[in-house]
Design a protein around this motif. Structure first.
Motif, PDB file in Angstrom:
ATOM      1  N   ARG A 173      -9.379 -10.481  16.122  1.00  0.00           N
ATOM      2  CA  ARG A 173      -8.068 -10.239  15.520  1.00  0.00           C
ATOM      3  C   ARG A 173      -7.996 -10.837  14.125  1.00  0.00           C
ATOM      4  N   LEU A 174      -8.569 -12.021  13.964  1.00  0.00           N
ATOM      5  CA  LEU A 174      -8.565 -12.676  12.662  1.00  0.00           C
ATOM      6  C   LEU A 174      -9.351 -11.857  11.639  1.00  0.00           C
ATOM      7  N   LEU A 175     -10.504 -11.353  12.060  1.00  0.00           N
ATOM      8  CA  LEU A 175     -11.330 -10.549  11.162  1.00  0.00           C
ATOM      9  C   LEU A 175     -10.634  -9.252  10.778  1.00  0.00           C
ATOM     10  N   GLY A 215      -7.997  -5.782   6.321  1.00  0.00           N
ATOM     11  CA  GLY A 215      -7.056  -4.878   5.665  1.00  0.00           C
ATOM     12  C   GLY A 215      -6.804  -5.254   4.206  1.00  0.00           C
ATOM     13  N   PRO A 216      -6.311  -6.484   3.925  1.00  0.00           N
ATOM     14  CA  PRO A 216      -6.088  -6.874   2.522  1.00  0.00           C
ATOM     15  C   PRO A 216      -7.360  -6.873   1.688  1.00  0.00           C
ATOM     16  N   ALA A 217      -8.466  -7.343   2.273  1.00  0.00           N
ATOM     17  CA  ALA A 217      -9.725  -7.402   1.520  1.00  0.00           C
ATOM     18  C   ALA A 217     -10.175  -6.005   1.108  1.00  0.00           C
ATOM     19  N   LEU A 218     -10.127  -5.067   2.047  1.00  0.00           N
ATOM     20  CA  LEU A 218     -10.522  -3.691   1.747  1.00  0.00           C
ATOM     21  C   LEU A 218      -9.587  -3.067   0.717  1.00  0.00           C
ATOM     22  N   ALA A 219      -8.298  -3.370   0.828  1.00  0.00           N
ATOM     23  CA  ALA A 219      -7.321  -2.816  -0.110  1.00  0.00           C
ATOM     24  C   ALA A 219      -7.576  -3.308  -1.531  1.00  0.00           C
ATOM     25  N   LEU A 220      -7.831  -4.604  -1.671  1.00  0.00           N
ATOM     26  CA  LEU A 220      -8.044  -5.169  -3.008  1.00  0.00           C
ATOM     27  C   LEU A 220      -9.345  -4.659  -3.628  1.00  0.00           C
ATOM     28  N   VAL A 221     -10.407  -4.653  -2.839  1.00  0.00           N
ATOM     29  CA  VAL A 221     -11.684  -4.167  -3.357  1.00  0.00           C
ATOM     30  C   VAL A 221     -11.566  -2.703  -3.770  1.00  0.00           C
ATOM     31  N   SER A 222     -10.916  -1.908  -2.938  1.00  0.00           N
ATOM     32  CA  SER A 222     -10.754  -0.484  -3.240  1.00  0.00           C
ATOM     33  C   SER A 222      -9.908  -0.284  -4.497  1.00  0.00           C
ATOM     34  N   PHE A 253      11.244  -3.489  -5.036  1.00  0.00           N
ATOM     35  CA  PHE A 253      10.179  -2.545  -4.687  1.00  0.00           C
ATOM     36  C   PHE A 253       8.808  -3.214  -4.772  1.00  0.00           C
ATOM     37  N   THR A 254       8.645  -4.111  -5.741  1.00  0.00           N
ATOM     38  CA  THR A 254       7.406  -4.885  -5.807  1.00  0.00           C
ATOM     39  C   THR A 254       7.262  -5.759  -4.575  1.00  0.00           C
ATOM     40  N   GLY A 255       8.397  -6.266  -4.076  1.00  0.00           N
ATOM     41  CA  GLY A 255       8.385  -7.083  -2.863  1.00  0.00           C
ATOM     42  C   GLY A 255       7.840  -6.331  -1.660  1.00  0.00           C
ATOM     43  N   ILE A 256       8.074  -5.017  -1.611  1.00  0.00           N
ATOM     44  CA  ILE A 256       7.540  -4.204  -0.513  1.00  0.00           C
ATOM     45  C   ILE A 256       6.016  -4.214  -0.551  1.00  0.00           C
ATOM     46  N   THR A 257       5.460  -4.019  -1.740  1.00  0.00           N
ATOM     47  CA  THR A 257       4.000  -4.050  -1.906  1.00  0.00           C
ATOM     48  C   THR A 257       3.431  -5.389  -1.469  1.00  0.00           C
ATOM     49  N   ILE A 258       4.079  -6.466  -1.900  1.00  0.00           N
ATOM     50  CA  ILE A 258       3.584  -7.813  -1.599  1.00  0.00           C
ATOM     51  C   ILE A 258       3.669  -8.106  -0.107  1.00  0.00           C
ATOM     52  N   ALA A 259       4.765  -7.699   0.532  1.00  0.00           N
ATOM     53  CA  ALA A 259       4.914  -7.927   1.970  1.00  0.00           C
ATOM     54  C   ALA A 259       3.849  -7.163   2.757  1.00  0.00           C
ATOM     55  N   LEU A 260       3.579  -5.935   2.346  1.00  0.00           N
ATOM     56  CA  LEU A 260       2.548  -5.139   3.016  1.00  0.00           C
ATOM     57  C   LEU A 260       1.168  -5.750   2.821  1.00  0.00           C
ATOM     58  N   LEU A 261       0.864  -6.131   1.572  1.00  0.00           N
ATOM     59  CA  LEU A 261      -0.444  -6.708   1.282  1.00  0.00           C
ATOM     60  C   LEU A 261      -0.631  -8.044   2.006  1.00  0.00           C
ATOM     61  N   GLY A 262       0.433  -8.810   2.112  1.00  0.00           N
ATOM     62  CA  GLY A 262       0.369 -10.107   2.792  1.00  0.00           C
ATOM     63  C   GLY A 262       0.550 -10.032   4.284  1.00  0.00           C
ATOM     64  N   ARG A 263       0.680  -8.817   4.812  1.00  0.00           N
ATOM     65  CA  ARG A 263       0.829  -8.582   6.253  1.00  0.00           C
ATOM     66  C   ARG A 263       1.990  -9.382   6.850  1.00  0.00           C
ATOM     67  N   ASN A 264       3.063  -9.551   6.073  1.00  0.00           N
ATOM     68  CA  ASN A 264       4.295 -10.204   6.520  1.00  0.00           C
ATOM     69  C   ASN A 264       4.093 -11.658   6.933  1.00  0.00           C
ATOM     70  N   ALA A 317      -4.014   1.805  -1.783  1.00  0.00           N
ATOM     71  CA  ALA A 317      -5.134   1.236  -1.037  1.00  0.00           C
ATOM     72  C   ALA A 317      -4.661   0.469   0.192  1.00  0.00           C
ATOM     73  N   VAL A 318      -3.522  -0.210   0.090  1.00  0.00           N
ATOM     74  CA  VAL A 318      -2.969  -0.949   1.233  1.00  0.00           C
ATOM     75  C   VAL A 318      -2.676  -0.002   2.388  1.00  0.00           C
TER      76      VAL A 318
END
Length: 371
Positions: free
Chosen positions: A8-10, A15-22, A280-291, A333-334
């Motif tokens: 689960r940790l991996l 998700g975030p790692a793949l999104a940022l690299v992409s 709206f930027t907050g939505i991106t950040i919340a998604l990227l940070g997985r809440n 990417a997220v």
């Protein structure tokens, strides 16, 4: 059990790692396709972030983004999509600035009053969508988008000099008047007079409160349970409609705090140049940070870095919109990476169940043969 937690940790980190690299890879491809050096703009942004004044700007902006993302994350954990954070934050900042400028109180009381007004205004505006959702089943996505537009029009009307606005002589700007110094939140001075908004530390402290309430209280359990399955939560005695209302009110209250770092730390007034689109930027950040408060913290720093560091691209002959492109690609990417990771997680879980069943069947067969 430990192995499952590790998986689960991996998956959570994948998700975030793949999104940022992409996102960064796609940015470089877009720049190369446009005939622009794909590496130098990123080098310039990293170089900009090495300057102390830019670092302070990034930290201050991250505090603002962090509050907006927390407001969005509260809704997400309840399976609510509060797109109205931007309207809630701007209306709360404007109303609290008007009252803060009209009233003079001893320092701490003045600050507390402004903060309380901001929270109540944000909660009230989000509560409208909460009532529509709980009582009439209206989608919070639709209602909060409409409330954003109404908030924009309402703010424009209230800022007219004939209403609550103040227009200084010789200026085209409309403001709510200056808040007295007793209503300024103390800042942390570093370096050559550079200041970190004092409310930035309050913002990050709210992340700890968010984590504790969500994971260590009955309310947090009820919120997560209702978000996961409303019918199951109702069967266990949770009032789903009450949870919808409560979640929207809390989300709106936190959204109302989003403008406080800037209002109490620098501008001390609400004017036409107050930032737009923060919600709206907050939505991106919340998604990227997985809440998660820690994930949101690093995501807020990343987006703030892109915002502030990209400002130096102009002087090097590059368009600062490269930063906007990067942020847009992160959003795409997220969404894509999280879906890919989710599907992989399901397949992985099915595979493990199949392996466990096969192992159990083999053991049973061995026992039968021995018998």
């Amino acid at each position: 059990m430990k192995k499952i937690d590790k998986d689960r940790l991996l998956l959570a980190a994948a998700g975030p790692a793949l999104a940022l690299v992409s996102a960064f890879a796609l940015t470089m491809i877009v720049l190369a396709a446009s005939g622009v050096n794909p590496v130098e703009p990123l080098q310039i942004m990293v170089e900009q972030a090495s300057y102390e004044d830019v670092q302070i700007l990034i930290l201050n902006q991250a505090g603002i983004y962090y509050l907006a993302a927390l407001a969005v994350a509260i809704g997400f954990r309840m399976n609510l999509f509060n797109i109205g954070v931007d309207g809630q934050y701007r209306l709360a900042a404007m109303v609290s600035a008007v009252i803060g400028a009209a009233v003079t109180l001893p320092g701490p009381l003045h600050i507390l009053m402004i903060v309380a007004v901001a929270m109540l205004t944000g909660a009230f505006w989000a509560g409208i969508a909460g009532v529509l959702k709980a009582k009439r089943g209206v989608s919070e996505v639709v209602s909060t988008i409409m409330l954003n537009a109404i908030a924009t029009a309402l703010i424009a009307w209230l800022l007219l000099p004939t209403n609550l606005g103040v227009q200084e002589e010789g200026s085209n700007d409309l403001t709510t008047g200056k808040i007295a110094e007793s209503g300024w939140f103390p800042a942390l001075t570093v370096g050559d007079g550079l200041e970190i908004y004092g409310f930035t530390f309050v913002a990050f402290a709210l992340g700890i409160v968010y984590w504790f309430v969500l994971n260590r209280t009955r309310f947090g359990f009820d919120l997560r349970a209702t978000g996961a399955s409303e019918s199951a939560a109702q069967a266990s005695g949770v009032d789903a409609k009450k949870m919808i209302m409560t979640s929207m009110l809390i989300s709106g209250a936190v959204a109302g705090l989003t403008g406080m770092p800037l209002l109490l730390g620098e501008s001390h007034t609400y004017n036409l140049s107050f930032p737009l689109g923060v919600g709206f930027t907050g939505i991106t950040i919340a998604l990227l940070g997985r809440n998660h408060p820690v994930g949101i913290f690093f995501s807020a720093l990343l987006i703030a870095f892109i915002d502030k560091a990209s400002a130096g691209l102009d002087t090097a002959g590059y368009a600062r919109e490269i930063g906007t492109i990067m942020q847009g690609l992160i959003v795409i990417a997220v969404v894509v990476s999280y879906e890919l990771v989710r599907r992989y997680g399901i397949r992985r879980q099915q595979q493990k169940v199949g392996e466990e069943l096969a192992a159990g069947h083999a053991i049973k067969t061995d026992k039968e043969v021995t018998a």
